[in-house]
Design a protein around this motif. Structure first.
Motif, PDB file in Angstrom:
ATOM      1  N   ALA A   1       0.834  -1.208   0.000  1.00 48.43           N
ATOM      2  CA  ALA A   1       0.000   0.000   0.000  1.00 48.43           C
ATOM      3  C   ALA A   1       0.867   1.255   0.000  1.00 48.43           C
ATOM      4  N   LEU A   2       1.946   1.231   0.754  1.00 49.33           N
ATOM      5  CA  LEU A   2       2.810   2.398   0.823  1.00 49.33           C
ATOM      6  C   LEU A   2       3.600   2.576  -0.475  1.00 49.33           C
ATOM      7  N   ALA A   3       3.974   1.466  -1.106  1.00 45.67           N
ATOM      8  CA  ALA A   3       4.674   1.552  -2.392  1.00 45.67           C
ATOM      9  C   ALA A   3       3.769   2.171  -3.451  1.00 45.67           C
ATOM     10  N   TRP A   4       2.489   1.785  -3.465  1.00 46.66           N
ATOM     11  CA  TRP A   4       1.549   2.375  -4.428  1.00 46.66           C
ATOM     12  C   TRP A   4       1.414   3.874  -4.172  1.00 46.66           C
ATOM     13  N   THR A   5       1.273   4.258  -2.907  1.00 45.10           N
ATOM     14  CA  THR A   5       1.127   5.666  -2.567  1.00 45.10           C
ATOM     15  C   THR A   5       2.343   6.464  -2.997  1.00 45.10           C
ATOM     16  N   ASP A   6       3.524   5.925  -2.752  1.00 42.14           N
ATOM     17  CA  ASP A   6       4.755   6.614  -3.126  1.00 42.14           C
ATOM     18  C   ASP A   6       4.849   6.759  -4.642  1.00 42.14           C
ATOM     19  N   ALA A   7       4.476   5.707  -5.367  1.00 44.08           N
ATOM     20  CA  ALA A   7       4.530   5.754  -6.828  1.00 44.08           C
ATOM     21  C   ALA A   7       3.545   6.758  -7.410  1.00 44.08           C
ATOM     22  N   HIS A   8       2.499   7.081  -6.651  1.00 41.29           N
ATOM     23  CA  HIS A   8       1.475   8.017  -7.124  1.00 41.29           C
ATOM     24  C   HIS A   8       1.517   9.348  -6.381  1.00 41.29           C
ATOM     25  N   ARG A   9       2.658   9.670  -5.801  1.00 44.88           N
ATOM     26  CA  ARG A   9       2.726  10.878  -4.977  1.00 44.88           C
ATOM     27  C   ARG A   9       2.393  12.153  -5.752  1.00 44.88           C
ATOM     28  N   THR A  10       2.723  12.202  -7.043  1.00 45.52           N
ATOM     29  CA  THR A  10       2.441  13.420  -7.802  1.00 45.52           C
ATOM     30  C   THR A  10       0.949  13.666  -7.976  1.00 45.52           C
ATOM     31  N   ARG A  11       0.126  12.637  -7.773  1.00 41.35           N
ATOM     32  CA  ARG A  11      -1.325  12.838  -7.851  1.00 41.35           C
ATOM     33  C   ARG A  11      -1.844  13.643  -6.646  1.00 41.35           C
ATOM     34  N   PHE A  12      -1.023  13.762  -5.601  1.00 42.11           N
ATOM     35  CA  PHE A  12      -1.380  14.581  -4.448  1.00 42.11           C
ATOM     36  C   PHE A  12      -0.917  16.032  -4.614  1.00 42.11           C
ATOM     37  N   ALA A  13      -0.212  16.325  -5.697  1.00 38.70           N
ATOM     38  CA  ALA A  13       0.329  17.668  -5.905  1.00 38.70           C
ATOM     39  C   ALA A  13      -0.791  18.701  -6.009  1.00 38.70           C
ATOM     40  N   LEU A  14      -0.540  19.884  -5.481  1.00 38.95           N
ATOM     41  CA  LEU A  14      -1.543  20.947  -5.507  1.00 38.95           C
ATOM     42  C   LEU A  14      -1.494  21.684  -6.841  1.00 38.95           C
ATOM     43  N   PRO A  15      -2.656  22.077  -7.372  1.00 36.81           N
ATOM     44  CA  PRO A  15      -2.673  22.838  -8.625  1.00 36.81           C
ATOM     45  C   PRO A  15      -2.183  24.268  -8.389  1.00 36.81           C
ATOM     46  N   ASP A  16      -1.810  24.934  -9.458  1.00 38.24           N
ATOM     47  CA  ASP A  16      -1.320  26.312  -9.345  1.00 38.24           C
ATOM     48  C   ASP A  16      -2.383  27.265  -8.814  1.00 38.24           C
ATOM     49  N   ASP A  17      -3.659  26.944  -9.072  1.00 38.96           N
ATOM     50  CA  ASP A  17      -4.742  27.839  -8.649  1.00 38.96           C
ATOM     51  C   ASP A  17      -5.373  27.406  -7.330  1.00 38.96           C
ATOM     52  N   VAL A  18      -4.608  26.730  -6.474  1.00 40.76           N
ATOM     53  CA  VAL A  18      -5.170  26.176  -5.242  1.00 40.76           C
ATOM     54  C   VAL A  18      -5.748  27.257  -4.329  1.00 40.76           C
ATOM     55  N   LEU A  19      -5.251  28.496  -4.430  1.00 43.17           N
ATOM     56  CA  LEU A  19      -5.748  29.574  -3.567  1.00 43.17           C
ATOM     57  C   LEU A  19      -6.958  30.291  -4.149  1.00 43.17           C
ATOM     58  N   GLU A  20      -7.342  29.934  -5.366  1.00 43.56           N
ATOM     59  CA  GLU A  20      -8.491  30.594  -5.993  1.00 43.56           C
ATOM     60  C   GLU A  20      -9.796  30.081  -5.391  1.00 43.56           C
ATOM     61  N   PRO A  21     -10.816  30.955  -5.305  1.00 42.03           N
ATOM     62  CA  PRO A  21     -12.087  30.564  -4.667  1.00 42.03           C
ATOM     63  C   PRO A  21     -12.773  29.368  -5.318  1.00 42.03           C
ATOM     64  N   HIS A  22     -12.574  29.157  -6.625  1.00 49.37           N
ATOM     65  CA  HIS A  22     -13.273  28.076  -7.313  1.00 49.37           C
ATOM     66  C   HIS A  22     -12.639  26.704  -7.079  1.00 49.37           C
ATOM     67  N   THR A  23     -11.443  26.661  -6.519  1.00 47.80           N
ATOM     68  CA  THR A  23     -10.739  25.387  -6.333  1.00 47.80           C
ATOM     69  C   THR A  23     -11.423  24.546  -5.269  1.00 47.80           C
ATOM     70  N   GLN A  24     -11.625  23.268  -5.567  1.00 44.50           N
ATOM     71  CA  GLN A  24     -12.296  22.364  -4.649  1.00 44.50           C
ATOM     72  C   GLN A  24     -11.324  21.861  -3.590  1.00 44.50           C
ATOM     73  N   VAL A  25     -11.571  22.231  -2.340  1.00 45.04           N
ATOM     74  CA  VAL A  25     -10.701  21.835  -1.235  1.00 45.04           C
ATOM     75  C   VAL A  25     -10.661  20.315  -1.093  1.00 45.04           C
ATOM     76  N   ASN A  26     -11.812  19.658  -1.263  1.00 47.29           N
ATOM     77  CA  ASN A  26     -11.885  18.209  -1.056  1.00 47.29           C
ATOM     78  C   ASN A  26     -11.093  17.417  -2.091  1.00 47.29           C
ATOM     79  N   ALA A  27     -10.782  18.035  -3.213  1.00 53.34           N
ATOM     80  CA  ALA A  27     -10.036  17.332  -4.259  1.00 53.34           C
ATOM     81  C   ALA A  27      -8.566  17.745  -4.309  1.00 53.34           C
ATOM     82  N   THR A  28      -8.165  18.689  -3.467  1.00 49.45           N
ATOM     83  CA  THR A  28      -6.795  19.194  -3.518  1.00 49.45           C
ATOM     84  C   THR A  28      -6.126  19.153  -2.139  1.00 49.45           C
ATOM     85  N   LEU A  29      -6.549  20.039  -1.257  1.00 53.34           N
ATOM     86  CA  LEU A  29      -5.923  20.141   0.058  1.00 53.34           C
ATOM     87  C   LEU A  29      -6.272  18.967   0.970  1.00 53.34           C
TER      88      LEU A  29
END
Length: 356
Positions: free
Chosen positions: A49-77
């Motif tokens: 499970a941890l190996a899969w998570t590590d291999a997919h770590r970039t999927r947890f990366a925050l988008p450039d517009d993370v501070l914008e009001p339209h950004t979905q907190v539940n899908a990013t932060l």
């Protein structure tokens, strides 16, 4: 961009077998598993499970517009905060020389980098001084030893306001805020015992009223109460007895209905109880969840496990949380079972203690 594993993670015993087939042939939480069955599968489940998570770590990366009001907190932060919280617990729970210890630490460091070492959370707090989630995410890092002076300087007066103390939220969420305050090291805004008494679990609700939402409320009540399994002795005696009595039935129901994410959370609760581990429950359930886990290490949230050999058999959003929870619960279960074995070795007359 989706990344996949560049090497084969450690396969778990029986990975890929239909979970319902295993449950019907070997029994579920309603029947005892073979003694030691959990310990036989847990190291592989955790590593995979941890190996899969590590291999997919970039999927947890925050988008450039993370501070914008339209950004979905539940899908990013939210996913990034979960990565930090569960990763830090796995790091603290595993032995320093274990590979999982290093991987978990790297994942927490990655999450902290995504938040610009706390600077991004400071911007969120400035934009939403009425919101609790930036503080709760920050507390996951603060409890691990990663801090940002500017964030705490602004949070200190905000958490002293009347509005902070009287934010209207469910009791288990309020308990989470109390735990966050403890982690940051400030005076809590209310008494944890009083909040606990207002939760579904604290009221020792009729066990047959258990269902999905109350199940998640129950598990998070325990996580916040014990600081995510780190302090089992915070669980009151009555609640400990109640959980030991009813966790097998609730877990059995989750297995029957294919609720793998909630099953993992209930296993984490079982491993967060004070005293001896509920070994019969862990031995009965962990082999079933090991069969649900895909050979790549991921675990679906719900439903019939797929037999697709592809490196990404499920959409990321449908398996990242359950995979993290599985790793978290596996680390806690290993600790609980091993501590129980150590206590037995120390208290059983004439029994020779073997150190692996």
């Amino acid at each position: 961009m989706t990344t996949t594993a560049t090497q084969d993670p450690r396969e778990t015993p029986g990975a890929g077998r239909p979970a319902r087939e295993h449950a019907s042939s070997s029994g579920t939480a309603g029947a005892s598993g073979a003694p030691g069955a959990a310990l036989a599968v847990l190291p592989g489940v955790l590593a995979s499970a941890l190996a899969w998570t590590d291999a997919h770590r970039t999927r947890f990366a925050l988008p450039d517009d993370v501070l914008e009001p339209h950004t979905q907190v539940n899908a990013t932060l939210k996913p990034l905060g979960e990565l930090a919280q569960l990763g830090s617990t796995i790091r603290r729970t595993t032995a320093p020389d274990a590979p999982e210890h290093e991987v978990a630490g790297d994942l927490v460091a990655y999450a902290w980098e995504q938040l610009h070492e706390g600077a991004l959370l400071l911007e969120l707090l400035r934009a939403e001084p009425f919101a609790a989630y930036p503080y709760e995410i920050y507390a996951a890092f603060a409890g691990y030893g990663l801090r940002h002076e500017g964030f705490e300087a602004l949070a200190r007066p905000l958490t002293a306001t009347r509005a902070w103390a009287h934010t209207e939220q469910h009791a288990n969420r309020q308990l989470g805020l109390v735990n966050s305050e403890r982690r940051v090291g400030v005076v809590t805004h209310t008494d944890a015992g009083g909040v606990l008494s207002r939760t579904w679990l604290g009221g020792l609700s009729e066990p047959w009223m258990f269902e999905g939402p109350s199940g998640y409320a129950l598990t998070h009540t325990v996580f916040h109460l014990t600081d995510w399994g780190r302090m089992p002795d915070r669980v009151p005696k009555k609640i400990d007895g109640y959980l030991r009595t009813w966790l097998p039935a609730w877990t059995d129901g989750c297995l029957e209905s294919g609720q793998w994410d909630l099953t993992g959370e209930l296993l984490a609760v079982a491993a967060s109880l004070p005293g001896p581990a509920p070994a019969e429950l862990l031995d009965a359930v962990w082999p079933v969840l090991a069969d649900v886990q895909h050979p790549t290490g991921c675990v679906p949230e719900t439903g019939v496990p797929v037999q697709d050999p592809a490196p990404d058999p499920y959409p990321f959003i449908d398996c990242y949380h359950s995979t993290l929870v599985t790793a978290f619960a596996a680390a806690l279960s290993l600790r609980s079972l091993r501590q129980t074995d150590e206590r037995t070795d120390e208290t059983t007359p004439g029994r020779e203690r073997h150190t692996p």
